[in-house]
Design a protein around this motif. Sequence first.
Motif, short mmCIF file in Angstrom:
data_model
loop_
_atom_site.label_atom_id
_atom_site.label_comp_id
_atom_site.label_asym_id
_atom_site.label_seq_id
_atom_site.Cartn_x
_atom_site.Cartn_y
_atom_site.Cartn_z
N UNK A 1 3.43 -10.22 -11.06
CA UNK A 1 2.14 -10.08 -11.76
C UNK A 1 0.94 -10.52 -10.94
N UNK A 2 1.09 -11.60 -10.15
CA UNK A 2 -0.04 -12.04 -9.34
C UNK A 2 -0.39 -11.03 -8.25
N UNK A 3 0.62 -10.29 -7.77
CA UNK A 3 0.36 -9.22 -6.81
C UNK A 3 -0.44 -8.10 -7.48
N UNK A 4 -0.05 -7.76 -8.71
CA UNK A 4 -0.76 -6.71 -9.44
C UNK A 4 -2.20 -7.10 -9.70
N UNK A 5 -2.43 -8.38 -10.04
CA UNK A 5 -3.79 -8.85 -10.26
C UNK A 5 -4.63 -8.73 -9.00
N UNK A 6 -4.05 -9.11 -7.87
CA UNK A 6 -4.76 -9.03 -6.60
C UNK A 6 -5.12 -7.58 -6.28
N UNK A 7 -4.18 -6.66 -6.52
CA UNK A 7 -4.45 -5.25 -6.24
C UNK A 7 -5.56 -4.72 -7.13
N UNK A 8 -5.57 -5.11 -8.39
CA UNK A 8 -6.62 -4.63 -9.30
C UNK A 8 -7.99 -5.17 -8.92
N UNK A 9 -8.03 -6.45 -8.54
CA UNK A 9 -9.30 -7.04 -8.13
C UNK A 9 -9.83 -6.37 -6.87
N UNK A 10 -8.94 -6.10 -5.92
CA UNK A 10 -9.36 -5.43 -4.68
C UNK A 10 -9.84 -4.01 -4.98
N UNK A 11 -9.12 -3.31 -5.85
CA UNK A 11 -9.50 -1.95 -6.21
C UNK A 11 -10.89 -1.90 -6.82
N UNK B 1 3.17 -12.00 -0.96
CA UNK B 1 2.76 -10.73 -1.53
C UNK B 1 3.75 -9.65 -1.15
N UNK B 2 4.13 -8.85 -2.14
CA UNK B 2 5.02 -7.72 -1.89
C UNK B 2 4.27 -6.66 -1.09
N UNK B 3 4.92 -6.15 -0.04
CA UNK B 3 4.26 -5.20 0.86
C UNK B 3 3.88 -3.91 0.14
N UNK B 4 4.55 -3.57 -0.95
CA UNK B 4 4.22 -2.34 -1.67
C UNK B 4 2.81 -2.37 -2.23
N UNK B 5 2.26 -3.57 -2.43
CA UNK B 5 0.89 -3.69 -2.92
C UNK B 5 -0.09 -3.07 -1.93
N UNK B 6 0.24 -3.14 -0.65
CA UNK B 6 -0.63 -2.53 0.35
C UNK B 6 -0.73 -1.03 0.13
N UNK B 7 0.38 -0.42 -0.27
CA UNK B 7 0.37 1.01 -0.54
C UNK B 7 -0.43 1.33 -1.80
N UNK B 8 -0.29 0.48 -2.81
CA UNK B 8 -1.01 0.71 -4.06
C UNK B 8 -2.51 0.55 -3.90
N UNK B 9 -2.95 -0.24 -2.95
CA UNK B 9 -4.38 -0.45 -2.73
C UNK B 9 -4.95 0.43 -1.63
N UNK B 10 -4.12 1.27 -1.03
CA UNK B 10 -4.56 2.15 0.05
C UNK B 10 -5.34 3.32 -0.53
N UNK B 11 -6.55 3.52 -0.06
CA UNK B 11 -7.39 4.61 -0.58
C UNK B 11 -6.80 5.98 -0.28
N UNK B 12 -5.85 6.03 0.66
CA UNK B 12 -5.23 7.32 0.99
C UNK B 12 -4.09 7.68 0.04
N UNK B 13 -3.71 6.78 -0.84
CA UNK B 13 -2.71 7.10 -1.85
C UNK B 13 -3.22 8.26 -2.70
N UNK B 14 -2.48 9.35 -2.83
CA UNK B 14 -2.99 10.54 -3.55
C UNK B 14 -3.00 10.35 -5.06
N UNK B 15 -3.82 9.38 -5.50
CA UNK B 15 -3.92 9.10 -6.93
C UNK B 15 -5.34 9.28 -7.45
N UNK B 16 -6.20 9.91 -6.65
CA UNK B 16 -7.54 10.26 -7.11
C UNK B 16 -8.58 9.16 -7.02
N UNK B 17 -8.23 8.00 -6.48
CA UNK B 17 -9.19 6.91 -6.41
C UNK B 17 -10.42 7.22 -5.59
N UNK B 18 -10.26 8.08 -4.57
CA UNK B 18 -11.39 8.41 -3.69
C UNK B 18 -12.49 9.19 -4.42
N UNK B 19 -12.17 9.74 -5.59
CA UNK B 19 -13.15 10.55 -6.32
C UNK B 19 -14.03 9.72 -7.25
#
Length: 227
Positions: free
Chosen positions: A142-152, A1-19
């Motif tokens: 792509x499999x990393x992206x799928x994992x991130x979406x499922x976790x999100x 897994x690419x480590x950047x996926x950890x950043x994309x799934x982090x709730x602290x990423x300022x992308x509004x997911x916490x709302x």
Amino acid sequence: MNAAILLLTDSRLPAGGHAHSGGVEQAVTSGAVHDVPSLGSFLRGRLHTAGAVAAAFAAASCAFASGTADGPWAWDGLDAEVDARTASPAQRAASRVQGRLLLRVARRLWPSPVLEELAGAVPSPHHPLALGAAAHAAGAAPEDAALAAAYHAISGPATAAVRLLGLDPVAVHRLLADLSRELPTAPGERDCPPSAAPWADLPAHSAPALDVLAERHALAQVRLFVS
């Protein structure tokens, strides 16, 4: 897994997911979610319906961004496929808000012609598209992206439930730990066909209860979360 996926799934990423609560706030209001076991049922159902669709489209978006997806496709075509699978207008709006915010952040974190192309074609793309494109820009597969979406699909609602019900956060994270065993199989081989397959063949799992919850939430006068 690419480590950047950890950043994309982090709730602290300022992308509004916490709302966004992913339907949990209205589920709590209706009494459908009221404790840890009922939350577990909600999360599992969400993972294998809306989560599976999001995971498949995030993977397809990442594959298209990398140039490995064949066919006469374009970003607006893939976006239309997601739109067709999202019955609730409230859920469509929430997905586009999250997609627009994620794309804005990703363009600053991982400047890429692919992200600029997506922003030009669909200024407010559905969240799975933005996630897949951002994953590609970050060097993920792509499999990393799928994992991130499922976790999100489950992590945001789980966090919202802790805030809404005052649940034990350790018990809720135990739920996530248990569900993590299902994350790699949530998109499924059947749901992620080869890149040459028509995007219309991607999954269209329905979740009518989530649609109803989203529409009721949109009409609520008092809300803590956007969705």
